[in-house]
Design a protein around this motif. Structure first.
Motif, short mmCIF file in Angstrom:
data_model
loop_
_atom_site.label_atom_id
_atom_site.label_comp_id
_atom_site.label_asym_id
_atom_site.label_seq_id
_atom_site.Cartn_x
_atom_site.Cartn_y
_atom_site.Cartn_z
N GLU B 127 -0.92 49.12 -20.51
CA GLU B 127 -2.29 48.84 -20.10
C GLU B 127 -2.73 47.48 -20.65
O GLU B 127 -3.37 46.70 -19.95
CB GLU B 127 -3.23 49.93 -20.60
CG GLU B 127 -4.65 49.76 -20.07
CD GLU B 127 -5.57 50.90 -20.40
OE1 GLU B 127 -5.16 51.82 -21.16
OE2 GLU B 127 -6.71 50.88 -19.92
N TYR B 128 -2.38 47.22 -21.91
CA TYR B 128 -2.74 45.95 -22.54
C TYR B 128 -1.54 45.35 -23.25
O TYR B 128 -0.70 46.08 -23.79
CB TYR B 128 -3.83 46.16 -23.62
CG TYR B 128 -5.10 46.80 -23.15
CD1 TYR B 128 -5.34 48.16 -23.34
CD2 TYR B 128 -6.11 46.03 -22.55
CE1 TYR B 128 -6.53 48.74 -22.94
CE2 TYR B 128 -7.30 46.61 -22.15
CZ TYR B 128 -7.50 47.96 -22.33
OH TYR B 128 -8.69 48.55 -21.94
N LYS B 161 2.53 38.50 -16.33
CA LYS B 161 1.70 38.79 -15.16
C LYS B 161 2.55 39.17 -13.95
O LYS B 161 2.25 40.13 -13.23
CB LYS B 161 0.87 37.56 -14.78
CG LYS B 161 -0.44 37.40 -15.50
CD LYS B 161 -1.17 36.20 -14.91
CE LYS B 161 -2.56 36.05 -15.48
NZ LYS B 161 -3.25 34.87 -14.95
N GLY B 166 -0.90 44.54 -13.26
CA GLY B 166 -2.02 45.37 -13.71
C GLY B 166 -2.24 45.35 -15.20
O GLY B 166 -3.28 45.83 -15.69
N THR B 167 -1.31 44.81 -15.95
CA THR B 167 -1.46 44.76 -17.41
C THR B 167 -2.50 43.73 -17.80
O THR B 167 -2.47 42.60 -17.31
CB THR B 167 -0.11 44.42 -18.07
OG1 THR B 167 0.81 45.47 -17.84
CG2 THR B 167 -0.26 44.19 -19.57
N LYS B 168 -3.41 44.13 -18.69
CA LYS B 168 -4.44 43.20 -19.16
C LYS B 168 -3.89 42.46 -20.38
O LYS B 168 -3.53 43.08 -21.38
CB LYS B 168 -5.72 43.97 -19.52
CG LYS B 168 -6.30 44.76 -18.35
CD LYS B 168 -7.46 45.63 -18.80
CE LYS B 168 -7.81 46.71 -17.81
NZ LYS B 168 -6.73 47.70 -17.57
N ILE B 170 -4.36 39.95 -23.48
CA ILE B 170 -5.35 39.39 -24.39
C ILE B 170 -4.63 38.41 -25.32
O ILE B 170 -3.58 38.74 -25.89
CB ILE B 170 -6.05 40.48 -25.23
CG1 ILE B 170 -6.79 41.45 -24.30
CG2 ILE B 170 -7.01 39.87 -26.24
CD1 ILE B 170 -7.40 42.65 -25.01
N SER B 212 -8.13 32.93 -16.94
CA SER B 212 -9.01 34.11 -16.80
C SER B 212 -8.52 35.29 -17.63
O SER B 212 -8.57 36.45 -17.20
CB SER B 212 -9.10 34.54 -15.32
OG SER B 212 -9.60 33.48 -14.54
N LEU B 213 -8.06 34.97 -18.84
CA LEU B 213 -7.68 36.02 -19.78
C LEU B 213 -8.77 36.17 -20.82
O LEU B 213 -9.65 35.32 -20.93
CB LEU B 213 -6.37 35.64 -20.50
CG LEU B 213 -5.16 35.31 -19.62
CD1 LEU B 213 -3.99 34.88 -20.49
CD2 LEU B 213 -4.78 36.49 -18.76
N LYS B 214 -8.68 37.23 -21.61
CA LYS B 214 -9.61 37.41 -22.71
C LYS B 214 -8.97 36.96 -24.01
O LYS B 214 -7.75 36.99 -24.19
CB LYS B 214 -10.04 38.89 -22.81
CG LYS B 214 -10.91 39.33 -21.64
CD LYS B 214 -12.16 38.48 -21.53
CE LYS B 214 -13.06 38.90 -20.40
NZ LYS B 214 -14.22 38.01 -20.24
N TYR B 258 -11.99 45.18 -24.83
CA TYR B 258 -11.86 44.58 -23.48
C TYR B 258 -12.87 45.25 -22.56
O TYR B 258 -13.00 46.47 -22.53
CB TYR B 258 -10.45 44.82 -22.97
CG TYR B 258 -10.08 44.02 -21.75
CD1 TYR B 258 -10.45 44.44 -20.47
CD2 TYR B 258 -9.35 42.84 -21.86
CE1 TYR B 258 -10.11 43.70 -19.36
CE2 TYR B 258 -9.00 42.10 -20.74
CZ TYR B 258 -9.38 42.54 -19.50
OH TYR B 258 -9.04 41.81 -18.39
N GLY B 259 -13.56 44.44 -21.78
CA GLY B 259 -14.55 45.02 -20.86
C GLY B 259 -15.91 45.07 -21.49
O GLY B 259 -16.89 45.44 -20.83
#
Lengths: 163, 260
Positions: B127-128, B161, B166-168, B170, B212-214, B258-259
């Protein structure tokens, strides 16, 4: 006195004759990629090397456009710093400049990477400290290998390049 | 004058604002993140303070970085303790972010197989993923410049990516170092190396923003009044972190989710 001068002149003539006979000539038609691959096979496990792309030359060799051809192979094994660089200058006049760039690259590596290498694989540090550069005609070759592998790799390159 | 203030704000925010804690380190609260200033053009990328997302949030992460990331495993602070499968690294436990990063082989914890980060990501689809780089090769990277550093770092990001869209991802600020770090293999001081890390963190933030990453700006959570790693957070060598330091980092992650 005159005998001594004659002897010295004769000795000089012999030295000149033998040194010109000793000059080797080298091929210029072998691709640097082939040389690097064969050197890697001779020195270490085959199939465990990758090659850097064009950006590597840009950021590590002052964005030089001197080489007519080049290949820089590095091991993908993480505790191993083996690296084989082969460059071909377009003519003999560019060889010295190319070699200077390669020597500078190795000096920079030593000053910038030794700390990192020492932190996780200290036994690899001597390879970088003892890295060597040789020229064969228009080719400039550097090897970051242990002594045994370095000797084998240089021998292979000489075998491939000598006419 | 206004231009000077803006430039100073950008510089300060990109180099990690200090966070002063008044509570114990185990349960410290963080003051408003000073890096998120309106003048910072990359502020949108920085993860701001949120509610505590809890351990379940941390469980969704894969951690990739240098030895200071790999030691999350050694300190047993993640799910699974010292057998955690959340830390990806090569056999040597550390990574140098350079042109070879795409071919680097990690030991994939789920199977013990060696494979590239891209292949591992495609297999796991986490997920991350939290990326933390900056100490290894810092001097050379600063010398080569921002374009080089962002180019190499973003090449890794692109690999991840492409392997798992779908992996976020950071980007985390590199951890600070302490004054007592052994600098015998360096030609600079520990304070200068710490400043190099701040510089690289600024470039990493800029990269995060452009892709556009965190960005998780945890640097300040670990520093003392001198802007360097707190003495009590390092294991004696000036840069590897204690379990307590990792707990501070993880708490910062949970409270800058995140979010949020």
């Amino acid at each position: 006195m005159s005998r001594k001068v004659d002897f010295a002149a004769l000795a000089l003539i012999f030295v000149l004759i033998f040194s010109s006979c000793a000059q080797k000539s080298y091929r210029e038609d072998i691709s640097c990629a082939d040389l690097a691959d064969k050197a890697a096979e001779a020195a270490a496990e085959a199939g465990k090397y990758a090659k850097y792309d064009a950006d590597f030359l840009k950021y590590n060799f002052a964005d030089t456009d001197i080489p007519a051809d080049y290949a820089i192979a590095y091991t993908v094994e993480t505790n191993n710093i083996n690296e084989i660089g082969v460059f071909r200058a377009p003519d003999k006049n560019s060889v010295t400049q190319l070699k200077t760039l390669v020597v500078s690259y190795l000096d920079t590596l030593r000053s910038e990477k030794t700390a990192f290498i020492a932190s996780y694989a200290p036994e690899e540090v001597p390879k970088l400290a003892d890295a060597q550069v040789q020229t064969y005609g228009n080719y400039v070759v550097y090897l970051i290998l242990d002594k045994e592998d370095r000797d084998k790799a240089f021998a292979k390159i000489v075998e491939m390049l000598e006419k | 004058m206004l231009a000077f203030i803006c430039a100073a704000s950008v510089f300060y925010s990109c180099t990690g604002g200090k966070i002063t804690d008044t509570a114990s380190t185990a349960s410290r609260t963080f003051e408003k993140d000073t890096t998120r200033t309106e003048e910072n053009p990359f502020a949108a990328a920085i993860l701001g303070e949120t509610r505590d997302y809890g351990n379940e949030y941390i469980d969704g992460f894969i951690f990739i970085g240098e030895s200071t990331t790999y030691h999350l495993k050694n300190r047993g602070v993640l799910a699974g303790g010292k057998d955690t499968k959340q830390v990806w690294g090569p056999e040597g436990g550390t990574i140098l972010l350079d042109a070879s990063i795409k071919t680097l082989e990690i030991v994939y914890p789920d199977t013990g197989e060696k494979m590239t980060i891209a292949k591992a990501t495609a297999s796991k689809k986490p997920e991350y993923i939290l990326l933390t780089f900056g100490l290894n090769g810092a001097v050379g990277n600063v010398k080569k410049g921002k374009e080089y550093y962002i180019s190499v770092y973003s090449s890794l990001v692109e690999e991840i990516k492409n392997a798992s869209p779908g992996t976020k991802i950071i980007i985390q600020s590199c951890f600070p170092i302490a004054e007592n770090m052994d600098m015998s293999n360096y030609s600079i001081t520990a304070a200068e190396l710490n400043e190099h890390i701040r510089t690289l963190n600024g470039w990493a933030l800029e990269m995060a923003y452009s892709l556009s990453l965190k960005y998780l700006d945890s640097f300040g959570a670990l520093t003392g009044g001198d802007g360097m790693l707190r003495q009590e957070y390092q294991t004696g060598d000036g840069h590897h972190l204690t379990a307590e330091a990792y707990q501070v980092m993880l708490r910062y992650m949970k409270t800058h989710g995140y979010g949020g």
